[in-house]
Design a protein around this motif. Structure first.
Motif, PDB file in Angstrom:
ATOM      1  N   SER A  85       0.819  -1.215   0.000  1.00  0.00           N
ATOM      2  CA  SER A  85       0.000   0.000   0.000  1.00  0.00           C
ATOM      3  C   SER A  85       0.850   1.262   0.000  1.00  0.00           C
ATOM      4  CB  SER A  85      -0.938   0.010   1.214  1.00  0.00           C
ATOM      5  OG  SER A  85      -0.214  -0.191   2.414  1.00  0.00           O
ATOM      6  N   GLY A  86       2.157   1.083  -0.025  1.00  0.00           N
ATOM      7  CA  GLY A  86       3.072   2.217  -0.037  1.00  0.00           C
ATOM      8  C   GLY A  86       4.458   1.750   0.338  1.00  0.00           C
ATOM      9  N   PHE A  87       5.276   2.688   0.804  1.00  0.00           N
ATOM     10  CA  PHE A  87       6.626   2.362   1.236  1.00  0.00           C
ATOM     11  C   PHE A  87       6.819   2.796   2.681  1.00  0.00           C
ATOM     12  CE2 PHE A  87       7.367   2.994  -3.426  1.00  0.00           C
ATOM     13  CZ  PHE A  87       7.664   1.663  -3.709  1.00  0.00           C
ATOM     14  N   VAL A  88       7.449   1.939   3.472  1.00  0.00           N
ATOM     15  CA  VAL A  88       7.775   2.247   4.860  1.00  0.00           C
ATOM     16  C   VAL A  88       9.292   2.290   4.967  1.00  0.00           C
ATOM     17  CG1 VAL A  88       7.470   1.592   7.268  1.00  0.00           C
ATOM     18  CG2 VAL A  88       5.692   1.041   5.602  1.00  0.00           C
ATOM     19  N   LEU A  89       9.828   3.468   5.294  1.00  0.00           N
ATOM     20  CA  LEU A  89      11.264   3.705   5.234  1.00  0.00           C
ATOM     21  C   LEU A  89      11.856   3.960   6.608  1.00  0.00           C
ATOM     22  CD1 LEU A  89      11.100   6.309   2.320  1.00  0.00           C
ATOM     23  CD2 LEU A  89      11.274   3.814   2.117  1.00  0.00           C
ATOM     24  N   ALA A  90      13.171   3.811   6.700  1.00  0.00           N
ATOM     25  CA  ALA A  90      13.869   4.167   7.932  1.00  0.00           C
ATOM     26  C   ALA A  90      13.744   5.673   8.155  1.00  0.00           C
ATOM     27  CB  ALA A  90      15.341   3.770   7.842  1.00  0.00           C
ATOM     28  N   PRO A  91      13.439   6.110   9.374  1.00  0.00           N
ATOM     29  CA  PRO A  91      13.322   7.549   9.619  1.00  0.00           C
ATOM     30  C   PRO A  91      14.655   8.254   9.422  1.00  0.00           C
ATOM     31  CG  PRO A  91      13.268   6.310  11.683  1.00  0.00           C
ATOM     32  CD  PRO A  91      13.190   5.308  10.587  1.00  0.00           C
ATOM     33  N   GLY A  92      14.603   9.407   8.808  1.00  0.00           N
ATOM     34  CA  GLY A  92      15.807  10.200   8.601  1.00  0.00           C
ATOM     35  C   GLY A  92      16.597   9.865   7.357  1.00  0.00           C
ATOM     36  N   ASP A  93      16.181   8.887   6.577  1.00  0.00           N
ATOM     37  CA  ASP A  93      16.918   8.469   5.371  1.00  0.00           C
ATOM     38  C   ASP A  93      16.403   9.262   4.177  1.00  0.00           C
ATOM     39  OD1 ASP A  93      18.170   7.218   3.248  1.00  0.00           O
ATOM     40  OD2 ASP A  93      17.898   5.192   4.050  1.00  0.00           O
ATOM     41  N   VAL A  94      17.025  10.405   3.919  1.00  0.00           N
ATOM     42  CA  VAL A  94      16.537  11.300   2.876  1.00  0.00           C
ATOM     43  C   VAL A  94      16.726  10.690   1.488  1.00  0.00           C
ATOM     44  CG1 VAL A  94      18.708  12.594   2.669  1.00  0.00           C
ATOM     45  CG2 VAL A  94      16.539  13.699   2.081  1.00  0.00           C
ATOM     46  N   ASP A  95      17.805   9.919   1.280  1.00  0.00           N
ATOM     47  CA  ASP A  95      18.026   9.312  -0.037  1.00  0.00           C
ATOM     48  C   ASP A  95      16.937   8.280  -0.356  1.00  0.00           C
ATOM     49  OD1 ASP A  95      20.322  10.825  -0.450  1.00  0.00           O
ATOM     50  OD2 ASP A  95      21.619   9.334   0.487  1.00  0.00           O
ATOM     51  N   ALA A  96      16.600   7.449   0.634  1.00  0.00           N
ATOM     52  CA  ALA A  96      15.539   6.461   0.422  1.00  0.00           C
ATOM     53  C   ALA A  96      14.206   7.148   0.168  1.00  0.00           C
ATOM     54  CB  ALA A  96      15.443   5.534   1.627  1.00  0.00           C
ATOM     55  N   LEU A  97      13.970   8.251   0.872  1.00  0.00           N
ATOM     56  CA  LEU A  97      12.722   8.997   0.681  1.00  0.00           C
ATOM     57  C   LEU A  97      12.652   9.551  -0.735  1.00  0.00           C
ATOM     58  CD1 LEU A  97      10.115  10.141   1.840  1.00  0.00           C
ATOM     59  CD2 LEU A  97      11.442  12.035   2.815  1.00  0.00           C
ATOM     60  N   ALA A  98      13.741  10.115  -1.213  1.00  0.00           N
ATOM     61  CA  ALA A  98      13.761  10.655  -2.576  1.00  0.00           C
ATOM     62  C   ALA A  98      13.536   9.542  -3.595  1.00  0.00           C
ATOM     63  CB  ALA A  98      15.091  11.365  -2.833  1.00  0.00           C
ATOM     64  N   ARG A  99      14.173   8.389  -3.396  1.00  0.00           N
ATOM     65  CA  ARG A  99      13.993   7.272  -4.344  1.00  0.00           C
ATOM     66  C   ARG A  99      12.540   6.791  -4.355  1.00  0.00           C
ATOM     67  NH1 ARG A  99      18.996   5.602  -2.092  1.00  0.00           N
ATOM     68  NH2 ARG A  99      17.929   4.095  -0.736  1.00  0.00           N
ATOM     69  N   ALA A 100      11.917   6.716  -3.194  1.00  0.00           N
ATOM     70  CA  ALA A 100      10.524   6.266  -3.136  1.00  0.00           C
ATOM     71  C   ALA A 100       9.605   7.245  -3.857  1.00  0.00           C
ATOM     72  CB  ALA A 100      10.099   6.103  -1.676  1.00  0.00           C
ATOM     73  N   ILE A 101       9.853   8.534  -3.683  1.00  0.00           N
ATOM     74  CA  ILE A 101       9.043   9.547  -4.373  1.00  0.00           C
ATOM     75  C   ILE A 101       9.189   9.396  -5.882  1.00  0.00           C
ATOM     76  CG2 ILE A 101       8.840  12.019  -4.827  1.00  0.00           C
ATOM     77  CD1 ILE A 101       9.550  12.491  -1.855  1.00  0.00           C
TER      78      ILE A 101
END
Length: 415
Positions: A346-362
């Motif tokens: 239903s989405g992505f659950v990422l490690a908090p504070g991981d800006v690179d992972a957040l950008a990749r998910a977006i």
């Protein structure tokens, strides 16, 4: 022993109604639809900015405000009458309040303030015939809840959320509150585990899972796909929500998807600083401020994904709202979030504070409309199955109905 339904239930919150706590308003409305009488009480009167919709305005008018009443010297003095008429009960509650104080003069003073608030609330409860008191959040307002219930000689319960009421369980005597409560409504397994850590095992059976919920019918499935992918954030503009991290990830994602847009719904203490931080992004970022429930639903229906990069949460209701709108969500793996959002489904659950992972998910969701649609449908199905307010209210109503008006409490001052 026979069990009877409480004739009249009162809810207490520190501030009600509040824009950031619409889940309490929904819960109250759902219980009323089930035929329970629910009166609402608030320690403080909320600012009209919190009364955006008709429902919020109506609740604001009908809610009893403890501090407003306590500021009337005659009302405050009248609330101390039990010191003469019921001295055992009155001074037992006062001793309990004093025994709960944290170190320091300021903390001791606050305990006396909580006790004074409790006397005013107890008088209101007795005057209006309330037979059960329920609080939301386990910190100061539930301290008042517990003391007022003792003064009024009625059972109490409370909802345990997080993160704010789990950061210092020793200070807020979570162990004592669980021990004396008729039951505790935990919004997640994570919240229940923290209560189990604080409370004696003899009381673990009181800890029930009752989710905060949404009305799926309020949220229409997201409409036609946008030419420029639209990201939405809904929440308080405060440090705990990780909005600065979102700006960094958004800027990085725009290097791959330059037409990305971001709308922030909500307000808070960091708004001015965040507007300054977002200035280099120009009109790609919109600050929408507080919105009504219906307006939030409309914004979600026009969005392609929800992003909530929080550093601490309970189980965010805004994620439920987005999932009910059939848009995928990107959130951080904190507290009970993973109990709601299934990573990769239903989405992505990422490690908090991981800006690179957040950008990749977006970027991943922005470039894959088909995947967004599949995730959105999965999210809607999960909300309908596990987080619909009417179903959660039925479970909560059963707990109220099964709580005997003469629910036994621990005696003396052992706690």
């Amino acid at each position: 022993m026979s069990h009877t339904a409480p004739a009249r239930i009162a809810y207490l919150a520190a501030e009600y109604p509040a824009v950031s706590h619409t889940f309490i308003l929904r819960e109250v409305a759902a219980l009323r639809r089930l035929g329970l009488e629910v009166e609402t009480c608030s320690i403080r009167r909320t600012d009209p900015v919190h009364h955006k919709g008709d429902a919020e305005a109506a609740e604001g008018k009908r809610t009893f405000h403890v501090l407003n009443t306590a500021r009337n010297p005659k009302a405050l003095l009248a609330a101390q009458k039990p010191a003469l008429t019921q001295p055992k009960t009155y001074f037992s509650a006062l001793r309990r309040a004093w025994s709960m104080r944290a170190p320091g003069i300021k903390a001791a003073l606050y305990q006396l303030i909580y006790f004074a608030e409790a006397t005013v609330l107890a008088r209101h409860l007795q005057t209006t015939g309330i037979t059960h008191l329920h609080g939301h959040f386990a910190n100061a307002s539930t301290t008042v809840t517990m003391l007022a219930a003792e003064l009024a000689n009625i059972p109490f319960s409370f909802t345990l959320h997080g993160p704010s009421d789990l950061t210092d369980p020793a200070r807020w005597r979570l162990d004592l509150k669980v021990a004396r409560a008729a039951f505790v409504s935990c919004i997640s397994y994570y919240a229940r585990s923290q209560a189990m850590l604080a409370a004696h095992p003899d009381h673990w059976d009181k800890l029930k899972i009752i989710h905060c919920g949404v009305e799926p019918s309020r949220y229409a499935p997201a409409k036609a796909l946008n030419t420029a992918p639209e990201i939405v954030f809904v929440g308080r503009l405060a440090a705990v929500k990780g909005v600065r991290l979102l700006f960094d990830a958004f800027q990085t994602a725009r290097e791959t998807v330059p037409d990305l847009r971001l709308t922030l719904v909500g307000d808070g203490p960091d708004r001015a600083a965040l507007e300054t931080a977002a200035a280099p992004l120009g009109d790609a970022v919109t600050f929408a401020g507080y919105q009504t429930q219906d307006a939030v639903a409309d914004i979600l229906a026009r969005s392609d994904m929800m992003v909530l990069p929080s550093f601490a949460e309970g189980v965010p209701v805004v994620l439920m709202e987005a999932m009910a709108s059939q848009i995928p969500v990107i959130a951080t793996r904190v507290a009970g979030v993973a109990e709601l959002v299934q990573d990769g489904t239903s989405g992505f659950v990422l490690a908090p504070g991981d800006v690179d992972a957040l950008a990749r998910a977006i970027v991943t969701l922005a470039q894959d409309p088909a995947r967004r649609a599949i995730m959105g449908k999965a999210g809607r199905a999960q909300v309908e199955a596990d987080f619909a307010i009417d179903g959660e209210a039925q479970r909560l109503a059963a707990l109220f109905r099964n709580t005997h008006p003469d629910h036994p409490r621990p005696e003396g001052d052992a706690f």
